[in-house]
Write an enzyme that holds these catalytic residues in place. Sequence first.
Site, PDB file in Angstrom:
ATOM      1  N   CYS A   1       6.562  -3.294   2.538  1.00 43.25           N
ATOM      2  CA  CYS A   1       7.223  -4.509   3.021  1.00 43.25           C
ATOM      3  C   CYS A   1       8.734  -4.292   3.119  1.00 43.25           C
ATOM      4  CB  CYS A   1       6.899  -5.687   2.104  1.00 43.25           C
ATOM      5  SG  CYS A   1       7.387  -5.458   0.370  1.00 43.25           S
TER       6      CYS A   1
ATOM      7  N   ALA B   1       3.670 -10.834  -5.654  1.00 46.83           N
ATOM      8  CA  ALA B   1       3.295  -9.445  -5.924  1.00 46.83           C
ATOM      9  C   ALA B   1       1.971  -9.413  -6.678  1.00 46.83           C
ATOM     10  CB  ALA B   1       4.381  -8.746  -6.734  1.00 46.83           C
TER      11      ALA B   1
ATOM     12  N   PRO C   1      -1.838  -7.468  -7.833  1.00 50.29           N
ATOM     13  CA  PRO C   1      -2.147  -6.254  -8.603  1.00 50.29           C
ATOM     14  C   PRO C   1      -1.878  -4.972  -7.828  1.00 50.29           C
ATOM     15  CG  PRO C   1      -3.891  -7.885  -8.846  1.00 50.29           C
ATOM     16  CD  PRO C   1      -2.976  -8.395  -7.779  1.00 50.29           C
ATOM     17  N   GLY C   2      -2.171  -4.974  -6.513  1.00 52.37           N
ATOM     18  CA  GLY C   2      -1.946  -3.773  -5.709  1.00 52.37           C
ATOM     19  C   GLY C   2      -0.475  -3.407  -5.641  1.00 52.37           C
ATOM     20  N   THR C   3       0.367  -4.414  -5.385  1.00 50.09           N
ATOM     21  CA  THR C   3       1.813  -4.170  -5.323  1.00 50.09           C
ATOM     22  C   THR C   3       2.335  -3.657  -6.658  1.00 50.09           C
ATOM     23  OG1 THR C   3       2.128  -5.900  -3.656  1.00 50.09           O
ATOM     24  CG2 THR C   3       4.063  -5.250  -4.939  1.00 50.09           C
ATOM     25  N   ARG C   4       1.910  -4.279  -7.733  1.00 51.68           N
ATOM     26  CA  ARG C   4       2.395  -3.887  -9.056  1.00 51.68           C
ATOM     27  C   ARG C   4       1.932  -2.485  -9.438  1.00 51.68           C
ATOM     28  NH1 ARG C   4       4.460  -8.390 -11.735  1.00 51.68           N
ATOM     29  NH2 ARG C   4       4.140 -10.319 -10.561  1.00 51.68           N
ATOM     30  N   ALA C   5       0.743  -2.115  -8.974  1.00 50.42           N
ATOM     31  CA  ALA C   5       0.226  -0.777  -9.283  1.00 50.42           C
ATOM     32  C   ALA C   5       0.912   0.307  -8.461  1.00 50.42           C
ATOM     33  CB  ALA C   5      -1.282  -0.729  -9.044  1.00 50.42           C
ATOM     34  N   ASN C   6       1.591  -0.113  -7.373  1.00 54.10           N
ATOM     35  CA  ASN C   6       2.154   0.853  -6.436  1.00 54.10           C
ATOM     36  C   ASN C   6       3.673   0.874  -6.416  1.00 54.10           C
ATOM     37  OD1 ASN C   6      -0.464   0.234  -3.946  1.00 54.10           O
ATOM     38  ND2 ASN C   6      -0.453   1.578  -5.719  1.00 54.10           N
TER      39      ASN C   6
ATOM     40  N   ASN D   1       7.276 -10.917   2.167  1.00 56.35           N
ATOM     41  CA  ASN D   1       6.932  -9.503   2.026  1.00 56.35           C
ATOM     42  C   ASN D   1       5.528  -9.218   2.539  1.00 56.35           C
ATOM     43  OD1 ASN D   1       6.404 -11.221  -0.337  1.00 56.35           O
ATOM     44  ND2 ASN D   1       5.483  -9.407  -1.275  1.00 56.35           N
TER      45      ASN D   1
END
Length: 298
Positions: A111, A143, A145-150, A275
């Site tokens: 984003c 944000a 889970p995917g964003t936080r994991a990446n 985002n």
Amino acid sequence: MIKVIRHSKHLEMGAMVGIDPASDGLARAARLKVPTTHEGVEGLMAMPGFSDIKIIFDATSAKAHVDNHAKLAPLGKRLIDLTPAAIGPFVVPAVNLDEHIDAPNVNMVTCGGQATIPIVAAVSRVVPVAYAEIVASIASRSAGPGTRANIDEFTETTSHAIQTVANAERGKAVIILNPAEPPLIMRDTVFCLVEAEDVATHERIRSSVAKMVGDVAAYVPGYRLKQAVQIDPIPEDQPVHTLLASGSKSRPTHRVSVFLEVEGAAHYLPAYAGNLDIMTSAGLQVAERIAQQEESPR
């Protein structure tokens, strides 16, 4: 899904795929008569209409996309990667939409990348960019889970794309998850170090940035400049050589500062989730172009 249903000229929804049977998104899709599965890619591959699906948007995570790509690419499916996995070439519609249109897997960077790479590219079209730094600030609530994991992949992928797509000698990316309540709209800051001592060059930079903002806003209506582009001389007591690429011969004289805001269209997610809106909007642009090309005789 909602963008395709409401706004697409060349696409139609084939399926909505998830992994949570209680997902609100899958429930919404079912109400809209879109075929659904909560069994992930395996469930998609087992669906009756799978053979008719040509383009697949993957909005899972970087790690999951690697697995999804391995399963789907051999079947001839075109993948639009909305994760920072970066298996395929980077695509930012306002900058290089047509360069990789035949690639089987295209990566939409991040984003922050979709919001800021066009600006760095706009500056680099006027004068070489020795160093570009972007700071993306998004609402913590947007944000998942995917964003936080990446987070690590975000910084690495965006930094790399700043160099390869926007032509900066060196790039750096920072993401901030802002916990403020009520949630704040996405903000992006772009800093570029350039050698541009004359006023005429400054005006060309401002014009190039303004045009680029218009190009992005054509497919992301909530994308806008927050204030006028600033171009300031670098003080002699603030050496910047530590920011430059190893072996760089650049001698930047000015810093270009651009401040952006990205408001989401609120088709499904809240307006503060700019985002996520800019990613889905950019992905849709690429899919539209692929579909349009498939429809046109060569």
